[in-house]
Design a protein around this motif. Structure first.
Motif, PDB file in Angstrom:
ATOM      1  N   ALA A 219       0.832  -1.209   0.000  1.00 30.90           N
ATOM      2  CA  ALA A 219       0.000   0.000   0.000  1.00 30.90           C
ATOM      3  C   ALA A 219       0.863   1.253   0.000  1.00 30.90           C
ATOM      4  O   ALA A 219       0.578   2.224  -0.708  1.00 30.90           O
ATOM      5  N   ARG A 220       1.946   1.256   0.777  1.00 29.29           N
ATOM      6  CA  ARG A 220       2.841   2.421   0.799  1.00 29.29           C
ATOM      7  C   ARG A 220       3.491   2.622  -0.569  1.00 29.29           C
ATOM      8  O   ARG A 220       3.609   3.744  -1.049  1.00 29.29           O
ATOM      9  N   THR A 221       3.916   1.544  -1.199  1.00 27.84           N
ATOM     10  CA  THR A 221       4.524   1.643  -2.524  1.00 27.84           C
ATOM     11  C   THR A 221       3.540   2.243  -3.526  1.00 27.84           C
ATOM     12  O   THR A 221       3.904   3.102  -4.341  1.00 27.84           O
ATOM     13  N   ILE A 222       2.280   1.820  -3.456  1.00 24.66           N
ATOM     14  CA  ILE A 222       1.257   2.340  -4.371  1.00 24.66           C
ATOM     15  C   ILE A 222       1.031   3.824  -4.118  1.00 24.66           C
ATOM     16  O   ILE A 222       0.936   4.626  -5.049  1.00 24.66           O
ATOM     17  N   ALA A 223       0.956   4.207  -2.839  1.00 27.63           N
ATOM     18  CA  ALA A 223       0.724   5.617  -2.505  1.00 27.63           C
ATOM     19  C   ALA A 223       1.876   6.489  -2.986  1.00 27.63           C
ATOM     20  O   ALA A 223       1.672   7.617  -3.445  1.00 27.63           O
ATOM     21  N   GLU A 224       3.108   5.970  -2.897  1.00 24.98           N
ATOM     22  CA  GLU A 224       4.273   6.739  -3.355  1.00 24.98           C
ATOM     23  C   GLU A 224       4.241   6.976  -4.860  1.00 24.98           C
ATOM     24  O   GLU A 224       4.878   7.894  -5.364  1.00 24.98           O
ATOM     25  N   ALA A 501      18.773   6.098   0.515  1.00 28.23           N
ATOM     26  CA  ALA A 501      17.827   5.615   1.526  1.00 28.23           C
ATOM     27  C   ALA A 501      16.632   6.565   1.612  1.00 28.23           C
ATOM     28  O   ALA A 501      16.737   7.742   1.254  1.00 28.23           O
ATOM     29  N   PRO A 502      15.452   6.084   2.076  1.00 30.56           N
ATOM     30  CA  PRO A 502      14.244   6.922   2.098  1.00 30.56           C
ATOM     31  C   PRO A 502      14.422   8.253   2.836  1.00 30.56           C
ATOM     32  O   PRO A 502      13.976   9.291   2.362  1.00 30.56           O
ATOM     33  N   HIS A 503      15.075   8.233   4.023  1.00 34.41           N
ATOM     34  CA  HIS A 503      15.187   9.486   4.784  1.00 34.41           C
ATOM     35  C   HIS A 503      16.095  10.488   4.073  1.00 34.41           C
ATOM     36  O   HIS A 503      15.896  11.706   4.168  1.00 34.41           O
ATOM     37  N   GLY A 523      11.590   3.922  -9.217  1.00 32.13           N
ATOM     38  CA  GLY A 523      12.408   2.720  -9.058  1.00 32.13           C
ATOM     39  C   GLY A 523      12.029   1.949  -7.815  1.00 32.13           C
ATOM     40  O   GLY A 523      11.245   2.404  -6.981  1.00 32.13           O
ATOM     41  N   GLN A 524      12.558   0.754  -7.700  1.00 31.92           N
ATOM     42  CA  GLN A 524      12.274  -0.113  -6.561  1.00 31.92           C
ATOM     43  C   GLN A 524      13.452  -0.080  -5.578  1.00 31.92           C
ATOM     44  O   GLN A 524      14.604   0.099  -5.981  1.00 31.92           O
ATOM     45  N   ARG A 529      15.399   6.256  -6.436  1.00 33.51           N
ATOM     46  CA  ARG A 529      16.201   7.472  -6.550  1.00 33.51           C
ATOM     47  C   ARG A 529      15.341   8.641  -6.999  1.00 33.51           C
ATOM     48  O   ARG A 529      14.183   8.475  -7.364  1.00 33.51           O
ATOM     49  N   LEU A 530      15.958   9.826  -6.988  1.00 33.11           N
ATOM     50  CA  LEU A 530      15.261  11.069  -7.314  1.00 33.11           C
ATOM     51  C   LEU A 530      15.473  11.448  -8.766  1.00 33.11           C
ATOM     52  O   LEU A 530      16.552  11.228  -9.322  1.00 33.11           O
TER      53      LEU A 530
END
Length: 535
Positions: A219-224, A501-503, A523-524, A529-530
């Motif tokens: 769910a978090r991956t989908i929201a992102e 990393a996410p943070h 990306g996974q 990445r940005l």
């Protein structure tokens, strides 16, 4: 409100004597489920109370006859009746033989979501909570139909038990134009969630019963990825998710943080405290206390922060009366407002008129000393970091009566206009900030202090966006700064950064926003990445 239930098709699978008894029952319209257990009397359960349908216990032949008239039982021991919303759940003995059935009535109720239609149309992700039988799946079905038919969005339903769109390959008309993906086994639900996003380009994903850590991560991956989520989870209230380590990621995750001595004294707490780890997957939470009485948390992040600090959140209570009218009430905290408001508790009305949003950007007359700011729904930690790093002459106060200026989050001023009324009553100017990020808050402070906005930040202090305690953080921030200043701004070309990393990505996002540019993660993990875009 219109209800369709195809009740005849459910009664048709029952033994003939039970069908006749139910057809003659005066409360047939209130039937919730029929329970058939081997060697016990058959029982009909209603919204309130239950009745036995016969004095003769249920036999194995009767159970076998019922199961032969329904679809195949899946891995979660559930089956259905084709083109209906009814659910047949089986109980088995140790050898796998069915010895009990729960025949649940599935109803399509049109008009149930009038209480939260404005939230559904907002495009934000919504999580429904509540005890079994309160109507979560019914509301989910109606939300999917409204989003697909009325708002013309691409909606995909992840229907693990065929409970939302019914049994069979053709979905029930109650979901409208929404598409339905079936799940072969319950443990594959998280995989189908990701598959739906990757293969079918949905704008909205609808999920029933998020119950495992893998499903919460999916769910978090989908929201992102920018997809609106509408789902249900196990738990009656938001507090239950905070205490559930498996599902707490849905509301941002909970971590233990050790405070310094000075910070612990300032907060008046112990040194080890619980804090939210990340932004919530679902921005809105709805606690379905009763079928027509729902508690709405319009800002899950704020509510979770309040609960972790042992403060009482102030959600909305929305109820549907007998005339079909929706009433919206919200309690006012006397601890938060020292005005005598006890006669107004539970009301949205204010003793003074609310200032229009455009009229609140008033100039304040300061005497050159430090400006005392009362933050309302604005991150205090962000404010302290900005003030300390940039040396702004600002003092943050916890009392509105001591403030020269109120700095409020714009969405909270719109939704909870009480702050504007209180500020106007005290003749305190209100400045608003669009988002709770370092760049937005910095620009708001510059407006308050009447400091000119620089065209392109030349002396950017990277310490604004994090502690930069590690070499990785320093390197990542320098990479993002050079990419913006040497490629994106002068050449107008997009740039991809290295995986982080996410943070660290969050810090990079805020730094890019400081330049008033847009960025997104793709990306996974661990290669996420940005990508930074020119104006």
């Amino acid at each position: 409100m219109r209800v369709t239930d195809d009740l005849e098709k459910l009664l048709a699978i029952l033994p003939v004597p039970l069908q006749e008894r139910l057809h003659a029952h005066e409360r047939l319209d209130e039937l919730v489920e029929v329970v058939l257990d081997l060697g016990r009397r058959p029982e009909a359960r209603f919204r309130e109370g239950s009745d036995y349908l016969s004095e003769i216990p249920v036999t194995q032949d009767e159970l076998d006859g019922c199961t032969a008239r329904v679809g195949e039982f899946s891995g979660d021991n559930r089956a259905g009746i084709e083109r209906t919303l009814h659910r047949i759940s089986a109980m088995r003995n140790r050898h796998g033989k069915i010895i009990g059935l729960t025949c649940r009535v599935g109803r399509a109720v049109f008009g149930t979501i009038g209480m939260i239609r404005d939230l559904v149309e907002s495009g934000r992700s919504i999580l429904l909570l509540g005890r079994p039988g309160v109507g979560k799946t019914t509301a989910l079905r109606e939300i999917a139909r409204v989003l697909a038919d009325d708002l013309h969005k691409r909606v995909v339903i992840i229907d693990t038990s065929n409970e939302i769109a019914g049994d069979g390959d053709i979905p029930h008309p109650a979901i409208g134009r929404a598409r339905r993906m079936q799940v072969a086994r319950p443990e594959y639900q998280h995989q189908v969630m990701i598959e739906a996003v990757e293969n079918h380009m949905p704008e909205v994903i609808v999920i029933d019963e998020i119950g495992t850590e893998l499903e919460a991560l999916a769910a978090r991956t989908i929201a992102e990825r920018g997809v609106q989520l509408v789902g249900t989870a196990h738990g009656n209230k938001l507090d239950n998710l905070i205490k559930n380590p498996t599902l707490s990621d849905l509301i941002g995750g909970i971590q233990t943080v050790t405070l310094g001595d000075e910070e612990a004294r300032r907060r008046g707490t112990q040194k080890s405290v619980l804090e939210r780890k990340a932004p919530p997957t679902f921005e809105i939470a709805v606690e379905m206390q009763e079928r027509y009485k729902w508690i709405v948390h319009k800002d899950v992040a704020e509510t979770v922060d309040y609960l972790l600090r042992d403060r009482k959140p102030l959600p909305e209570t929305r109820a549907l009366n007998g005339a079909g009218k929706v009433s919206v009430t919200r309690e006012l905290s006397e601890a938060e407002w020292d005005e005598p408001l006890t006669t107004r508790t539970g009301s949205w009305h204010s003793p003074v008129p609310v200032v229009p949003l455009g009229a609140m950007e008033m100039e304040a007359d300061f005497d050159g000393s430090r400006v005392r700011i009362y933050p309302y729904a604005v991150s205090r930690s962000h404010l302290e970091r900005i003030v300390n790093t940039l040396g702004y002459p600002v003092l943050l106060t916890k009392e509105i009566d001591e403030a020269d200026v109120v700095l409020a989050l714009r969405s909270h001023v719109r939704d909870k206009g009480k702050i504007a009324a209180v500020a106007q009553n005290r003749q305190i100017p209100v400045h608003t900030v669009k988002a709770n990020t370092i760049p937005h808050i910095t620009r708001a402070l510059r407006r308050i202090l009447q400091i000119d906005e620089p065209g392109i930040p030349g002396d950017l202090d990277a310490g604004l966006f994090g502690s930069l305690d590690s070499e990785d953080e320093l390197e990542a921030m320098e990479e993002a700064r050079l990419a913006v200043e040497q490629i994106v701004l002068p050449k107008g070309q997009p740039v991809e950064l290295l995986p982080r990393a996410p943070h660290i990505r969050k810090m990079q996002h805020e730094l890019v926003e400081h330049y008033r540019l847009k960025s997104e993660s793709f990306g996974q993990e661990p290669n996420r990445r940005l990508r930074i875009y020119p104006e």
